[in-house]
Scaffold this motif. Structure first.
Motif, mmCIF file in Angstrom:
data_model
loop_
_atom_site.group_PDB
_atom_site.id
_atom_site.type_symbol
_atom_site.label_atom_id
_atom_site.label_comp_id
_atom_site.label_asym_id
_atom_site.label_seq_id
_atom_site.Cartn_x
_atom_site.Cartn_y
_atom_site.Cartn_z
ATOM 1 N N TYR A 84 -3.013 0.648 -3.991
ATOM 2 C CA TYR A 84 -2.659 -0.585 -3.309
ATOM 3 C C TYR A 84 -2.458 -1.693 -4.335
ATOM 4 C CZ TYR A 84 -7.518 -1.991 -4.066
ATOM 5 O OH TYR A 84 -8.716 -2.309 -4.636
ATOM 6 N N PHE B 110 4.833 -0.807 8.286
ATOM 7 C CA PHE B 110 5.095 0.455 7.605
ATOM 8 C C PHE B 110 6.585 0.724 7.459
ATOM 9 C CE2 PHE B 110 1.136 2.831 7.068
ATOM 10 C CZ PHE B 110 0.253 2.048 7.796
ATOM 11 N N GLY B 111 6.920 1.436 6.375
ATOM 12 C CA GLY B 111 8.239 2.004 6.259
ATOM 13 C C GLY B 111 8.329 3.278 7.091
ATOM 14 N N GLN C 284 0.317 11.152 4.354
ATOM 15 C CA GLN C 284 -0.094 11.672 5.650
ATOM 16 C C GLN C 284 0.048 13.179 5.658
ATOM 17 O OE1 GLN C 284 2.199 10.508 9.173
ATOM 18 N NE2 GLN C 284 0.337 10.601 10.405
ATOM 19 N N TYR D 126 -2.795 1.600 15.930
ATOM 20 C CA TYR D 126 -1.399 1.812 15.584
ATOM 21 C C TYR D 126 -0.859 2.982 16.386
ATOM 22 C CZ TYR D 126 -1.849 -1.301 11.564
ATOM 23 O OH TYR D 126 -2.042 -2.387 10.755
ATOM 24 N N LEU E 246 -0.619 -4.220 9.242
ATOM 25 C CA LEU E 246 0.257 -3.588 8.270
ATOM 26 C C LEU E 246 1.608 -3.280 8.899
ATOM 27 C CD1 LEU E 246 -2.320 -3.342 6.584
ATOM 28 C CD2 LEU E 246 -1.621 -1.012 5.996
ATOM 29 N N TYR F 2 0.834 -1.200 0.000
ATOM 30 C CA TYR F 2 0.000 0.000 0.000
ATOM 31 C C TYR F 2 0.869 1.251 0.000
ATOM 32 C CZ TYR F 2 -3.075 -3.584 2.007
ATOM 33 O OH TYR F 2 -3.773 -4.735 2.247
ATOM 34 N N LEU G 269 -5.392 15.622 8.419
ATOM 35 C CA LEU G 269 -6.138 14.728 7.532
ATOM 36 C C LEU G 269 -5.825 13.266 7.782
ATOM 37 C CD1 LEU G 269 -5.889 16.680 4.168
ATOM 38 C CD2 LEU G 269 -7.823 16.599 5.745
ATOM 39 N N GLY G 270 -4.836 12.994 8.594
ATOM 40 C CA GLY G 270 -4.487 11.603 8.868
ATOM 41 C C GLY G 270 -3.856 10.929 7.673
ATOM 42 N N LEU G 271 -3.992 9.624 7.598
ATOM 43 C CA LEU G 271 -3.452 8.841 6.480
ATOM 44 C C LEU G 271 -4.547 8.551 5.476
ATOM 45 C CD1 LEU G 271 -1.643 7.869 9.102
ATOM 46 C CD2 LEU G 271 -0.770 6.262 7.414
ATOM 47 N N ARG G 272 -4.218 8.763 4.210
ATOM 48 C CA ARG G 272 -5.167 8.465 3.148
ATOM 49 C C ARG G 272 -4.520 7.529 2.131
ATOM 50 N NH1 ARG G 272 -6.885 14.206 1.011
ATOM 51 N NH2 ARG G 272 -4.680 14.610 1.486
ATOM 52 N N LYS H 77 -7.829 10.116 11.938
ATOM 53 C CA LYS H 77 -6.892 11.236 11.958
ATOM 54 C C LYS H 77 -5.955 11.188 13.162
ATOM 55 C CE LYS H 77 -10.144 14.142 9.484
ATOM 56 N NZ LYS H 77 -10.950 15.389 9.483
ATOM 57 N N TYR I 231 0.292 5.225 1.305
ATOM 58 C CA TYR I 231 -0.526 6.223 1.983
ATOM 59 C C TYR I 231 0.207 7.566 1.951
ATOM 60 C CZ TYR I 231 -3.376 2.533 4.211
ATOM 61 O OH TYR I 231 -4.217 1.472 4.465
ATOM 62 N N PHE J 31 3.936 7.090 3.028
ATOM 63 C CA PHE J 31 4.271 5.849 3.711
ATOM 64 C C PHE J 31 3.889 4.654 2.850
ATOM 65 C CE2 PHE J 31 5.707 7.150 7.807
ATOM 66 C CZ PHE J 31 5.097 8.368 8.042
ATOM 67 N N GLU K 205 -8.169 6.023 -2.034
ATOM 68 C CA GLU K 205 -9.032 7.187 -1.816
ATOM 69 C C GLU K 205 -8.590 8.422 -2.607
ATOM 70 O OE1 GLU K 205 -10.309 9.954 2.052
ATOM 71 O OE2 GLU K 205 -9.016 8.203 2.296
#
Lengths: 114, 113
Positions: free
Chosen positions: A48, A105-106, A37, B35, A103, A33, A41-44, B105, A35, A90, A59
């Motif tokens: 994928y 993550f890098g 950040q 997370y 998941l 995936y 707005l967080g992660l979108r 968020k 994403y 990410f 998204e």
């Protein structure tokens, strides 16, 4: 074991330039995936891939493309970068079976488009 | 659009106190995950709870899931300064060949020594 490696860790890019963010995993995970950040707005999810040879849109896919030629690599390409693509990107992967999986993550690639 | 929404957005507590973070989501899920992200780092998986589970423990972490209210909570007991980080809930919708996680968020937790 390195897990997920992203490169570059940071990059400043002029608008209109092409840029490829690299992602490599050594866990033989089937799904990967990308994403982005952004503050507030967080992660979108951008794109994928559930398995090598297949990709799907997330998204916010516009302006980005991906490929999955093999299990380990999942590069993200910005064909013509714009300032709104300034973000932290990410890459993640999972060995998900049906309906489950954590998941990995890098450490992220911080991209600034001027 | 975000599936999960964390509450509060920020939380500041003293070392030794408990920290509770909440997550609400909109559609049916297969599982919900929490997370942690330290400043400038990638996200690290903490705990996964399946849709047919109501509570799960891992060390000082306790997660609850109420599918009727579409909500989850993460409790960190006896907090430490090292717990300072952002915490995200993530929901998994599509299964099998369409497995994806949607993140909220986040809640920024600050634990003061």
């Amino acid at each position: 074991i390195a897990g997920i490696t992203q490169a570059p860790t940071s990059q400043i890019l002029a608008a209109g330039r092409r840029m490829t963010l690299r992602c490599t995993q050594d866990m033989r995970h089937n799904a990967m995936y990308w994403y982005r950040q952004d503050l507030g707005l967080g992660l979108r999810l951008i794109h994928y891939s559930n398995t090598a040879g297949t990709t799907g849109k997330g998204e916010v896919p516009d302006g980005y493309s991906v490929s999955r030629a093999n299990t380990d690599d999942f590069p993200l390409t910005l064909a013509s970068a714009v300032p709104s693509q300034t973000s932290v990107y990410f890459c993640a992967s999972t060995a998900a079976g049906p309906n489950t999986g954590e998941l990995f993550f890098g450490e992220g690639s911080r991209l600034t488009v001027l | 659009s975000q599936q999960g929404e964390e509450d509060p957005q920020a939380l500041s507590i003293q070392e030794g106190e408990n920290a509770t973070m909440n997550c609400s989501y909109k559609t049916s899920i297969n599982n919900l995950q929490w997370y942690r992200q330290n400043s400038g780092r990638g996200l690290v998986h903490l705990i996964l709870i399946r849709s047919n589970e109501r509570e799960k423990h891992s060390g000082r972490l306790r997660v609850t899931l109420d599918t009727s209210k579409k909500s989850s909570s993460l409790l960190i007991t006896a907090s430490r300064a090292a717990d300072t980080a952002s915490y995200f809930c993530a929901t998994a919708g599509g299964g099998g060949s369409n497995y994806k996680l949607t993140f909220g968020k986040g809640t920024l937790l600050t634990v003061n020594p």
